[in-house]
Every structure is written in C-alpha cells, then in structure tokens.
Design an enzyme around this catalytic site. Structure first.
Site, PDB file in Angstrom:
ATOM      1  N   GLN A  54       0.851  -1.190   0.000  1.00 52.85           N
ATOM      2  CA  GLN A  54       0.000   0.000   0.000  1.00 52.85           C
ATOM      3  C   GLN A  54       0.886   1.238   0.000  1.00 52.85           C
ATOM      4  O   GLN A  54       1.556   1.531   0.992  1.00 52.85           O
ATOM      5  CB  GLN A  54      -0.868  -0.039   1.262  1.00 52.85           C
ATOM      6  CG  GLN A  54      -1.800   1.125   1.434  1.00 52.85           C
ATOM      7  CD  GLN A  54      -2.381   1.166   2.845  1.00 52.85           C
ATOM      8  OE1 GLN A  54      -1.792   0.635   3.785  1.00 52.85           O
ATOM      9  NE2 GLN A  54      -3.536   1.772   3.001  1.00 52.85           N
ATOM     10  N   GLU A 112      -9.097  -1.749   5.851  1.00 48.50           N
ATOM     11  CA  GLU A 112      -7.865  -1.943   6.595  1.00 48.50           C
ATOM     12  C   GLU A 112      -8.174  -2.090   8.082  1.00 48.50           C
ATOM     13  O   GLU A 112      -7.646  -2.950   8.774  1.00 48.50           O
ATOM     14  CB  GLU A 112      -6.931  -0.751   6.368  1.00 48.50           C
ATOM     15  CG  GLU A 112      -5.625  -0.849   7.157  1.00 48.50           C
ATOM     16  CD  GLU A 112      -4.606   0.210   6.736  1.00 48.50           C
ATOM     17  OE1 GLU A 112      -5.022   1.271   6.227  1.00 48.50           O
ATOM     18  OE2 GLU A 112      -3.408  -0.047   6.912  1.00 48.50           O
ATOM     19  N   SER A 169       4.857  -1.341   4.085  1.00 49.21           N
ATOM     20  CA  SER A 169       5.024  -2.748   4.449  1.00 49.21           C
ATOM     21  C   SER A 169       5.049  -3.597   3.189  1.00 49.21           C
ATOM     22  O   SER A 169       4.289  -3.345   2.251  1.00 49.21           O
ATOM     23  CB  SER A 169       3.868  -3.218   5.326  1.00 49.21           C
ATOM     24  OG  SER A 169       3.681  -2.346   6.403  1.00 49.21           O
ATOM     25  N   GLU A 218      -5.389   7.983  17.856  1.00 51.53           N
ATOM     26  CA  GLU A 218      -5.907   9.348  17.979  1.00 51.53           C
ATOM     27  C   GLU A 218      -6.809   9.680  16.786  1.00 51.53           C
ATOM     28  O   GLU A 218      -7.894  10.248  16.951  1.00 51.53           O
ATOM     29  CB  GLU A 218      -4.746  10.350  18.046  1.00 51.53           C
ATOM     30  CG  GLU A 218      -3.960  10.321  19.357  1.00 51.53           C
ATOM     31  CD  GLU A 218      -3.018   9.116  19.450  1.00 51.53           C
ATOM     32  OE1 GLU A 218      -2.641   8.550  18.409  1.00 51.53           O
ATOM     33  OE2 GLU A 218      -2.656   8.735  20.587  1.00 51.53           O
ATOM     34  N   SER A 259      -3.812   6.024  13.267  1.00 55.62           N
ATOM     35  CA  SER A 259      -3.412   5.994  14.683  1.00 55.62           C
ATOM     36  C   SER A 259      -4.662   6.011  15.568  1.00 55.62           C
ATOM     37  O   SER A 259      -5.746   6.407  15.138  1.00 55.62           O
ATOM     38  CB  SER A 259      -2.533   7.199  15.008  1.00 55.62           C
ATOM     39  OG  SER A 259      -3.316   8.374  15.033  1.00 55.62           O
TER      40      SER A 259
HETATM   41  C1  LIG Z   1       4.135  -0.991  11.370  1.00 58.38           C
HETATM   42  C2  LIG Z   1       3.649   0.024  10.417  1.00 58.38           C
HETATM   43  C3  LIG Z   1       3.313  -0.349   9.138  1.00 58.38           C
HETATM   44  C4  LIG Z   1       2.869   0.599   8.215  1.00 58.38           C
HETATM   45  N1  LIG Z   1       2.574   0.182   6.957  1.00 58.38           N
HETATM   46  C5  LIG Z   1       2.175   1.086   6.044  1.00 58.38           C
HETATM   47  C6  LIG Z   1       1.932   0.705   4.704  1.00 58.38           C
HETATM   48  O1  LIG Z   1       2.074  -0.452   4.352  1.00 58.38           O
HETATM   49  N2  LIG Z   1       1.560   1.627   3.817  1.00 58.38           N
HETATM   50  C7  LIG Z   1       1.370   2.924   4.173  1.00 58.38           C
HETATM   51  O2  LIG Z   1       0.984   3.706   3.332  1.00 58.38           O
HETATM   52  N3  LIG Z   1       1.612   3.351   5.442  1.00 58.38           N
HETATM   53  C8  LIG Z   1       2.011   2.459   6.381  1.00 58.38           C
HETATM   54  N4  LIG Z   1       2.270   2.866   7.661  1.00 58.38           N
HETATM   55  C9  LIG Z   1       2.173   4.285   7.974  1.00 58.38           C
HETATM   56  C10 LIG Z   1       1.012   4.672   8.867  1.00 58.38           C
HETATM   57  O3  LIG Z   1      -0.203   4.619   8.158  1.00 58.38           O
HETATM   58  C11 LIG Z   1       1.311   6.079   9.405  1.00 58.38           C
HETATM   59  O4  LIG Z   1       2.457   5.984  10.189  1.00 58.38           O
HETATM   60  C12 LIG Z   1       0.180   6.620  10.241  1.00 58.38           C
HETATM   61  O5  LIG Z   1      -0.922   6.915   9.431  1.00 58.38           O
HETATM   62  C13 LIG Z   1       0.578   7.858  11.053  1.00 58.38           C
HETATM   63  O6  LIG Z   1       1.166   8.844  10.263  1.00 58.38           O
HETATM   64  P1  LIG Z   1       2.559   9.507  10.678  1.00 58.38           P
HETATM   65  O7  LIG Z   1       3.469   8.385  10.983  1.00 58.38           O
HETATM   66  O8  LIG Z   1       2.915  10.481   9.642  1.00 58.38           O
HETATM   67  O9  LIG Z   1       2.273  10.285  12.028  1.00 58.38           O
HETATM   68  P2  LIG Z   1       1.702  11.789  12.201  1.00 58.38           P
HETATM   69  O10 LIG Z   1       0.497  11.924  11.345  1.00 58.38           O
HETATM   70  O11 LIG Z   1       2.817  12.738  11.964  1.00 58.38           O
HETATM   71  O12 LIG Z   1       1.300  11.767  13.702  1.00 58.38           O
HETATM   72  C14 LIG Z   1       2.201  11.993  14.797  1.00 58.38           C
HETATM   73  C15 LIG Z   1       1.381  11.875  16.088  1.00 58.38           C
HETATM   74  O13 LIG Z   1       0.382  12.885  16.101  1.00 58.38           O
HETATM   75  C16 LIG Z   1      -0.889  12.307  16.238  1.00 58.38           C
HETATM   76  N5  LIG Z   1      -1.831  13.091  15.421  1.00 58.38           N
HETATM   77  C17 LIG Z   1      -1.721  13.439  14.115  1.00 58.38           C
HETATM   78  N6  LIG Z   1      -2.774  14.156  13.724  1.00 58.38           N
HETATM   79  C18 LIG Z   1      -3.580  14.252  14.792  1.00 58.38           C
HETATM   80  C19 LIG Z   1      -4.845  14.854  15.038  1.00 58.38           C
HETATM   81  N7  LIG Z   1      -5.525  15.482  14.066  1.00 58.38           N
HETATM   82  N8  LIG Z   1      -5.377  14.754  16.262  1.00 58.38           N
HETATM   83  C20 LIG Z   1      -4.713  14.117  17.249  1.00 58.38           C
HETATM   84  N9  LIG Z   1      -3.536  13.524  17.098  1.00 58.38           N
HETATM   85  C21 LIG Z   1      -2.979  13.589  15.874  1.00 58.38           C
HETATM   86  C22 LIG Z   1      -0.759  10.880  15.731  1.00 58.38           C
HETATM   87  O14 LIG Z   1      -1.734  10.039  16.296  1.00 58.38           O
HETATM   88  C23 LIG Z   1       0.637  10.532  16.199  1.00 58.38           C
HETATM   89  O15 LIG Z   1       0.582  10.145  17.522  1.00 58.38           O
HETATM   90  C24 LIG Z   1       2.722   1.940   8.608  1.00 58.38           C
HETATM   91  C25 LIG Z   1       3.036   2.323   9.917  1.00 58.38           C
HETATM   92  C26 LIG Z   1       3.492   1.381  10.822  1.00 58.38           C
HETATM   93  C27 LIG Z   1       3.831   1.816  12.196  1.00 58.38           C
END
Ligand SMILES: Cc1cc2nc3c(=O)[nH]c(=O)nc-3n(C[C@H](O)[C@H](O)[C@H](O)COP(=O)(O)OP(=O)(O)OC[C@H]3O[C@@H](n4cnc5c(N)ncnc54)[C@H](O)[C@@H]3O)c2cc1C
Lengths: 385, 369
Positions: free
Chosen positions: A113, A231, A148, A364, A362
């Site tokens: 994805q 998902e 992933s 949140e 997440s």
């Molecule tokens: C093990 C693993 C596998 C993954 N696999 C894939 C994959 O196959 N394909 C893919 O596309 N992605 C994948 N991801 C990515 C995943 O979808 C993102 O990490 C996730 O959506 C969070 O985005 P970010 O990491 O940019 O965090 P951010 O969006 O930068 O968030 C940082 C923190 O702020 C909080 N936050 C952000 N916005 C808000 C809000 N509006 N209100 C309150 N809190 C908020 C979040 O909850 C988090 O705690 C994977 C992630 C992990 C950990």
C-alpha cells in the site's frame, strides 16, 4: 434443486474436492478453487465468487480446512487480501479484476500500500507524489514511506496527486503501481523491533499505463476510503476462537508456570482476559453485521480496542516472565515473510505492538473519526481548508 | 451458531417499547416520581407493559399461556427500560420467572402469565450466582419465619418466592405475617425493601436441591440480562452527552469540538460497542441454553457494569454544573449504573468466576515459617 446458496454450497465444495486433490499441486488447487467461485463466495462469478451471501464464507473455509486443503496464507498477503481485494471489487474495471484478483487470492502476487509519505501520514490527503499524464501513460514522481511488504510486492496500490488547483482531497487519483517498473526503488527501513517489515519507496519517472488507473481521475480519495475502512476491519477483526490471540499465550504461561503467579498479576490477567473476550465478541458481532453489507464504523472501534489490548497484554506478558522478560531472541535485521506475532518472543510482541496504534490510522485519528462521523461531534477548527 | 445481532422481531419490539416509554415515561416523569411521591413504581406504566405488551409473560413458554419469546427479547426489553430508567419491577419478575422455570411449577407460571401477577424472588439484590444464598427463612411446619434484606422489585409484588432451609416457598406478599418495608435506595428508580416473615403462610414448591438450582439459574439469568440494561443506560448517557456537547458553546466554539472531550466520548462509544456484543452473547447463551451460559453471565457483569458506570460518570462530568443538579436526569442514570454494578455480585466476584471457569487459577498462598 434448492436455490438457497446456503444449501447449495456444501455440495459444490464436495464436488470440487472430488475433482481436485487437496494433497496435490498447491498452486493448481488454489487457482481451481478461485475459478470455481469458492475463494470469496460473495464476490461476483468470474471474480472468485458465486454472488452468494457473505456470511456463508466461513462455511466454505471451514470445509476446506477440515480436509486439510492448502490455504492461501492470509498473513503473507494481508494488504492484498484484506484491503486491496475489496477495493478492486468496488472500484476496479472488469479487466482489472480479471487480471489482478486471482493471483492476489492465490498469493502469487503480494501487494503493498503506497499511501503514506514522509510529510503525509495521518493527514494523508496532504500527499505530494505527482502523477502527470503523458499520452496513454502516467508518469509518477515522489516518495512513499513505511510501506510494508514493498520488497516482496508485485503490485502496490498507489495514491498520487493529479491536480493541484483543487481542494487537497479532490486532486488525488489512485493507481495500481507495477513494482517491477523502471524507476521504482525500494529501500529497507528498519523498525524498532530490529526487523524491516516496511520500506521507503522512491518513484522516479515511473510510467504506468492508464489501464492501471483505479477509479476516475481525481476520485482517488473515494477509492482510498474503501481501502482504509477495510484496513481497519482487517487489522482488528480477524476471526479468532476464544484465546486465539495474544491472551491465549499468556493464559498458557499462567497455567504452566505456577511459580510466576502473584495476587496482583492474577487480577490483572483476569481483567485482560475479560477485555480480550469482549473485544473478540465485538469483532464477531462486527463480522455478523458485515454479512449484510460494507464495513461500518464498528471497524474503527474494533481496531482501536485491538491495538490497546495487544499493547497491554504484551506488556503484561514481559513482566510476567520475570527474568526471561529481560532477554530477547535476536536483533539481526530480517525481512519477515509473514507477520506472525505468536511464534516470536514476548519482547518482540511487546515491541511490535507499539505499531498497532500507529499503523492503519493511529488511535488518535480513529477517535477523531468515531467522534465526528459516528457521534456527529463538530470538527475541530482547522487552518488548512 | 451464536447470534450477536438483533433480529427483526427484536427491533420491532424495541421500537414499540421505545415509543411507549417516550410517551408514558419521559425522564421528567421519572424524576418527578423520584422527587416526591410515596409510590416508587409507575403502576400505570407497569400495567401497560404487562397488559398491552404482555411483557410480564415474555419468557413464559407459550404452552403455559406466556409469550414464549425467550431471553433474547427479554434482553432487548431491559435495554430499553434501562435507557429510560423506567421505574417498573421488570427485572425482578424476570428473575422470579427464571426460578420458576427451573422448579417445574407449570401452574404458578401459567397463573403468572395469564393473570399478570407481580412476583419477586426474596433474595438480596447483591446475591451473586455461584455463591450460596443463605436461606432467608425457616419453615416450622405451618409457617415461614425469617428476614431478608435489600430485595429489589418486591415492593410491587403480589407473590414472593422465598428460599427457606428445606426448599422454595411461595407466599402472598400482603398476607398477615409478611412485613415489607421500603429502604432508602441509592437507585430510587429501582426501590429496594427489607422483608420480615413472622408466621407467614406459604406453600412449598421445590425441595432443597431444586431450590439451589433455581437460585443459581435465576441469579445467572439476572447477571446475564442486567448487562443489556447496562448497555441501555450507557447508550442513553452517551447520546445525551453528545447532544449537549454539540450545542453547548464555550471559548467561542461548541465544547464538543475540543478533542480532549471527543476522545473521551469516542472511548465510551468503543466500550459500549464491546459491551453490546458481550450482552448479546450472554442473552443468546441464556436463550439457547448454551453450556457457556455461566461464563457468559460472569463475563457480562465483569465487563458491562463498569461500562455503564463510566458512561454515567462522563455524562455528569461533561455536562458541567448542570450535570450536577437534581433537575438534570444524569444522576438518575449514575445511580442506576452504580447500584447495578453491585447487583448479582460485584465485577470482582465475577472475575473470580471467570478465572475458575477458564482455568486461570489464583496463586496459592506461600507458606512461610
Ligand atoms: C508498522 C507500520 C506499518 C505501516 N505500513 C504502512 C503501509 O504499508 N503503507 C502505508 O501507506 N503506510 C504504512 N504505515 C504508515 C502509517 O499509516 C502512518 O504511520 C500513520 O498513518 C501515522 O502517520 P505519521 O506516521 O505520519 O504520524 P503523524 O500523522 O505525523 O502523527 C504523529 C502523532 O500525532 C498524532 N496526530 C496526528 N494528527 C492528529 C490529530 N488530528 N489529532 C490528534 N492527534 C494527531 C498521531 O496520532 C501521532 O501520535 C505503517 C506504519 C506502521 C507503524
């Protein structure tokens, strides 16, 4: 003859098994099962199904499992089976379904994805990877991250920006990305478990023919929502018997090792057992409701609860083990073929579970979704729209 | 296979009941009753529920004149009664019915179903399944003697089922020799009472073994079904709080747009989603006589009681000052939820039952010298 598919299915399965040897060629068997419409019985005829009601699927799966037929190992291709298949079903053309669904279901084609980007995670619609039309092709440039399985994937489901002069949700288009195409570069990204399940993916002048576009130009957000809803169900709602998940491991340790028992741990363990059973029943109820339609908001509840529970149980398990909880098995970087938490150490489970509340939305973000879309609470004031 | 959904009949029953409760038992009426009448139960409402809807006989088999509907429907009724904190002795009557079903006394059951007689099981509301109930009375050969405290739903009963040393007796609640005294209850919408039997006439309907079985069955059913009431209570609290937070403005915006509050309510919603699955499981096990019923009932009270209490506490808190007033109905739900958390045994007791049934033994105390 009965027209009720529930009556007809066992006969069809029996007939199929008479003509195909479950102990024979694995791939041949799986392909034939797909062609017979016994892969996803609720999918249309020709797409692996018989257009039967969804709730009949377990009946078929159980029957195949009972005779020891080869399975298509859902843990190997979780993204494909759990998320891409329903998206192809809903938004794909007939040609795309014909081409992509069978090898997806048999596990010949692994999927990934390509949604998240370094600057677009939770706020996915802020993505900047561009796709520009060039004759019959699209040319894609950009970077994806935390992808992933990208290192094993034959195909990826890709979101890219195709217009910048419209609202950020409107300018996105969804594609099927050929991971073997020139310009696709996959680099392992090691995670805190020591493993590299996910990757960085660089897309440099990648040419994708227009027949790999999934859904209309500018409709990518709608397509992505199908993927994301599924998902959550896929992550949280996997069918499991009682004690089928992490709680079963801990319960077994508890039964086998009386010397680890204390009153405080007993109380904590039983609380976790009760919560695990509640979460399991909620997932079961969700599946029974799904039998009549698309995943609803309950998927978010189940995914959220699953993540918290997995974290609490795995944290408890490490402490329960005492001295052994201080020792890990192996930090060598590896590229696991399947994500199966149950066969690794407690420390690994504890660490991997930290990702459960981040991946797939997440906790949140899921709470925001529940509050706004289910409960109808007002959205927070934002400065970006 | 276990069915955790609501079927069409159940949804229809719910819609009927909800409409009736909205008309005949709005919270304003419940509050007015709690605030100042001598009559704790809403008799008119109870007559309608038993008369028009036949609820009293819902779980009585059809061949005995009842509705033969079963406990899945009973659970839906309790959900709606919980949602309305309706002051009617329904739970008590279900409990007594379940006890009678185990005693095999078709005459009495038939009478209950056809004559709409109120009946209650004379045991403390906090009595838990699996924990032996001390017989509350003795039979001296001609009459009952003894005391039972903190009984739910007995104030409105015509008949009392009384566990005595040598069996189960049925007594007329208003006979000479029976003194039913109301007590001040935490939950005024489910009033409790103490009962003294002093030379009370009674008829024996079961021996000691059958009595023990009947009590266990009744209390297990109570624990299992109360979960549905708790789901109804919790759902009302959530819906009402969401409605309020959408309207209430502070700092120039609706209070409900603050994420700290949204997340708390999202968590309550997740808890209710799970509690509903657990409650449906308990009701379904009970209805089908599933061997897992004992566990399902313990699970239900180990889980759902706290969910209702949490939802009610959040309801009071997030309503701010208004939530702390007597005029606002939130306290009715808080009191219902908190007292229900003690009914049929505390969550802790049910967790012990779970531990026993799924073989998660407590540590054996170490012997030290
Ligand atoms: C093990 C693993 C596998 C993954 N696999 C894939 C994959 O196959 N394909 C893919 O596309 N992605 C994948 N991801 C990515 C995943 O979808 C993102 O990490 C996730 O959506 C969070 O985005 P970010 O990491 O940019 O965090 P951010 O969006 O930068 O968030 C940082 C923190 O702020 C909080 N936050 C952000 N916005 C808000 C809000 N509006 N209100 C309150 N809190 C908020 C979040 O909850 C988090 O705690 C994977 C992630 C992990 C950990």
């Amino acid at each position: 003859m009965s027209t009720d598919p529930g009556d007809r299915l066992p006969g069809l399965v029996a007939e199929f098994l008479r003509r195909h040897d479950p102990a024979g060629d694995r791939l041949g068997f799986l392909r034939a099962r797909f062609d017979a419409g016994l892969a996803w019985v609720h999918y249309p005829v020709g797409s692996g199904g018989l257009a039967a009601p969804r709730h009949l699927q377990p009946l078929v799966d159980d029957e195949f499992a009972r005779v020891g037929a080869p399975d298509n190992r859902p843990r190997r291709n979780g993204i494909g089976l759990g998320m891409v298949a329903p998206t192809l079903l809903r938004h794909g053309t007939t040609a795309q379904r014909d081409r992509l669904l069978r090898p997806l279901w048999t596990g010949e084609d692994i999927w990934c994805q390509l949604f998240s980007e370094p600057d677009a995670g939770s706020d996915l619609a802020g993505l900047t990877t561009r796709a520009v039309r060039d004759g019959g092709d699209w040319v894609v440039n950009g970077q994806k991250v935390w992808t992933s399985l990208a290192h094993r994937a034959r195909w990826g489901i890709l979101l890219a920006r195709t217009a910048t002069d419209v609202g950020k949700h409107q300018g996105i288009t969804c594609f099927v990305c050929d991971m073997t195409a020139p310009g696709v570069q996959v680099r392992p990204l090691r995670q805190l478990t020591g493993e590299a399940e996910f990757n960085e993916v660089f897309l440099t002048d990648v040419r994708l023919p227009d027949d790999l576009r999934l859904g209309g130009v500018g409709e990518g957000w709608r397509v992505a929502r199908t993927t994301l809803m599924n998902e959550r169900v896929a992550i949280g709602g996997a069918p499991a018997p009682r004690e089928g998940g992490l709680i079963g491991l801990v319960a077994r340790t508890w039964r086998d090792r009386p010397e680890l028992r204390t009153a405080g741990r007993h109380d904590e363990l039983v609380r976790l057992w009760v919560r695990a059973e509640a979460a399991r029943l909620a997932a079961l109820r969700l599946r029974q409701q799904l039998a009549t339609g698309e995943p609803g908001p309950e998927g978010s509840a189940v995914k959220l609860a699953f993540a918290e529970l997995a974290q609490r149980i795995s944290g408890f398990e490490v402490e329960l083990l005492g001295e052994a909880g201080l020792r890990h098995d192996d930090w060598t970087m590896r590229r696991p073929a399947e994500t199966d938490l149950l066969t690794r150490t407690a420390t690994h489970r504890y660490l991997r579970a930290r990702g459960n509340s981040i991946e797939g939305g997440s906790s949140e973000i899921l709470r925001n979704i529940i509050a706004e879309r289910v409960l109808g609470l007002p959205v927070e004031p934002r400065s970006d729209r | 296979m276990t069915n955790l959904r609501y079927d069409d009949t159940e949804e229809a029953l719910r819609a009927n009941l909800r409409a009736m409760l909205a008309t005949h038992s709005p919270w304003t009426a419940v509050l007015a009753r709690v605030a100042g009448t001598e009559e704790p139960y809403d008799r008119d409402l109870w007559d309608r529920l038993t008369g028009e809807l036949g609820l009293g006989a819902l779980a009585v088999p059809a061949e005995l004149g009842g509705a033969g509907a079963g406990f899945r429907e009973v659970a839906v009724v309790l959900e709606e009664l919980g949602r309305a904190v309706a002051p009617v002795p329904y739970l008590g009557s279900v409990l007594a019915t379940r006890a009678l079903l185990s005693c095999d006394d078709p005459d009495l059951l038939g009478q209950l179903a056809t004559e709409n007689r109120g009946i209650a099981l004379a045991v403390p509301f906090s009595a838990a399944p699996g924990v032996p109930v001390h017989p509350v009375a003795v039979w001296d050969g001609s009459a009952l003697y003894g005391t039972v405290t903190t009984v739910a739903d007995a104030l409105a009963a015509d008949l009392l089922l009384v566990p005595a040393t040598d069996g189960l007796y049925v007594a007329q609640a208003r006979a000479p020799g029976v003194a039913v005294a109301p007590v001040v209850s935490l939950d005024a919408t489910r009033p409790l009472c103490d009962i003294v039997f002093a030379h009370a006439p009674a008829r024996r309907i079961a021996g000691p073994d059958a009595t023990a079985r009947a009590l266990t069955d009744a209390l297990t059913a109570g624990a299992a079904l109360l979960a549905s009431e708790q789901v109804g209570v919790a759902q009302w609290c959530l819906d009402t709080t969401v409605g309020y937070l959408r309207e209430r403005r502070q700092f120039g915006r609706p209070v409900g747009s603050f994420q700290a509050l949204k997340h708390r309510l999202a968590d309550v919603w997740v808890e209710i989603t799970e509690a509903r699955a657990v409650a449906r499981y308990a009701a379904d096990c009970l209805a089908t006589g599933d061997p897992d019923t004992e566990l399902a009932a313990a699970l239900a009270q180990a889980h759902c009681a706290a969910v209702a209490v949490h939802a009610a506490q959040e309801c009071v808190q997030l309503h701010g000052g208004i939530g702390f007033t007597w005029e606002h109905p939130a306290h009715l739900y808080l009191k219902r939820a908190k007292s229900a958390a003690l009914a049929f045994g505390s969550a802790d007791r049910h967790r012990s039952t779970v531990a026993r049934l799924v073989d998660l033994p407590a540590p054996t105390p170490s012997v030290s010298g």
